[in-house]
Write an enzyme that holds these catalytic residues in place. Sequence first.
Site, PDB file in Angstrom:
ATOM      1  N   ASP A 132       9.011  98.739  -1.833  1.00 57.64           N
ATOM      2  CA  ASP A 132       8.160  99.733  -1.872  1.00 57.64           C
ATOM      3  C   ASP A 132       6.954  99.013  -1.125  1.00 57.64           C
ATOM      4  O   ASP A 132       5.858  99.741  -1.006  1.00 57.64           O
ATOM      5  CB  ASP A 132       8.227  99.343  -3.225  1.00 57.64           C
ATOM      6  CG  ASP A 132       9.496 100.414  -4.310  1.00 57.64           C
ATOM      7  OD1 ASP A 132       9.884 101.165  -3.264  1.00 57.64           O
ATOM      8  OD2 ASP A 132       9.607  99.911  -5.763  1.00 57.64           O
ATOM      9  N   CYS A 133       6.907  97.706  -1.107  1.00 59.78           N
ATOM     10  CA  CYS A 133       5.527  97.003  -0.750  1.00 59.78           C
ATOM     11  C   CYS A 133       5.320  97.474   1.254  1.00 59.78           C
ATOM     12  O   CYS A 133       4.327  96.961   1.630  1.00 59.78           O
ATOM     13  CB  CYS A 133       5.253  95.611  -1.413  1.00 59.78           C
ATOM     14  SG  CYS A 133       6.037  94.686  -1.513  1.00 59.78           S
ATOM     15  N   TYR A 134       6.984  97.621   1.996  1.00 56.30           N
ATOM     16  CA  TYR A 134       6.909  96.779   2.658  1.00 56.30           C
ATOM     17  C   TYR A 134       7.610  98.197   3.686  1.00 56.30           C
ATOM     18  O   TYR A 134       8.608  98.249   3.981  1.00 56.30           O
ATOM     19  CB  TYR A 134       7.647  95.778   3.111  1.00 56.30           C
ATOM     20  CG  TYR A 134       6.095  94.476   3.275  1.00 56.30           C
ATOM     21  CD1 TYR A 134       5.519  94.867   3.850  1.00 56.30           C
ATOM     22  CD2 TYR A 134       6.876  94.119   2.417  1.00 56.30           C
ATOM     23  CE1 TYR A 134       4.300  93.386   3.700  1.00 56.30           C
ATOM     24  CE2 TYR A 134       6.126  92.707   2.038  1.00 56.30           C
ATOM     25  CZ  TYR A 134       4.843  92.625   2.827  1.00 56.30           C
ATOM     26  OH  TYR A 134       4.273  91.181   2.762  1.00 56.30           O
TER      27      TYR A 134
END
Length: 393
Positions: A132-134
């Site tokens: 989700d963050c990468y």
Amino acid sequence: MRTIAEINDKISRKAATVWTVEELKARVADVGIAQAAKEVDVITTGTFEPMESSGAIINLGHTDPPIKIRQCWIDGVPAYSGFGAVDLYLGATQVGESMDGEEVRERGGGHVIADLIAGKPVHLRAIGQVTDCYPRASFETTITKDTINQFYLFNPRNVYQNFIVGVNGGDRPLFTYLGPLQPRLGNAVYSNPGAISPLLNDPDLQLIGIGTRIFLGGGIGYVSWEGTQHFPLQKRLPNRTPIGPAATLALIGDAKQMDPRWVRGCYFKNYGPSLMLGVGIPLPVLQEEVIAHCAVRDQDLVAPVVDFSIPRRVRPTFGLVSYAQLKGGRIVIDGKPVRVAPLASIYLSRQVAMELKQWIEAGKFYLSEFVGAIPSDRTFLPQDVWGSQIEIN
């Protein structure tokens, strides 16, 4: 006699007397240890040789959208990516890969590191772990040393304090980390440059420790820790120099400031790539004992002649030979004359010591107090000892 602070004050005033270790040895021969100790403030040592336990830390900077790299190739050479999202470690001996995954042993991490230091652009290809963050799955670009955040050498094992002489008593050529060894004692190869080498002039590491400022690859570096396979308990001669591989150092330095003259990729036929690296270490003359150690000559230093034709961790030796004999170009083994060649560049090792001398004389390089000693009690633990204790029912 002196403190490092006093020597640094003289350096700041361009009043320090600095000799290369060869100049020191010649002066001792003329006037003796006591007089030489009164005259000189700093002695510079140097080596230029393959140091395969080396590598570079690289931080690329984040992409948009961000990527968490899990596989990466820099000019076809795999880089380790198992820590920060865009942090990489490129090992000097990592071999290159072609597009179909075949190994390309003639080019490796050492060549890529040298190219980056020389300012050349290199190709980078990365595969990410989507989170989700990468969210980015892949990335491809061209990088130079000026387009990445950090680029520094972090070398787990450099500047061996002495090493071995390799020979081949078998009946076929052998391709080793010392280069080709011809059968039936056809040649011999040694690695350490002998009496000009840094650690042989400070045999008990009284002047070199964690935090010591050094010449590394044409830039300023530091001793960061003991090196891997550090073995200070090696047997020693009465002059305290070891009879074989002994102390090692872990080194660190900003690769962006290094000079391609002193960092070069190399390849050993049928063995793999490596990195030729220039390292110079200044030795402050704090007491007369420093001069006594630095006065050691090639005839006072020995190395073991090891037969690589025996495929074991502990190989038989043909005894010890002096560095004076090695530098003479021939040694005698079992009554047979054997031609000898150095793996280190003696000429460039001298040039490293000379360039470091010039830096200090010009007030561009100051000595540092080390903040921790290098351990003097490390043993050498072979893995087969532990393996022999495992039982499978």
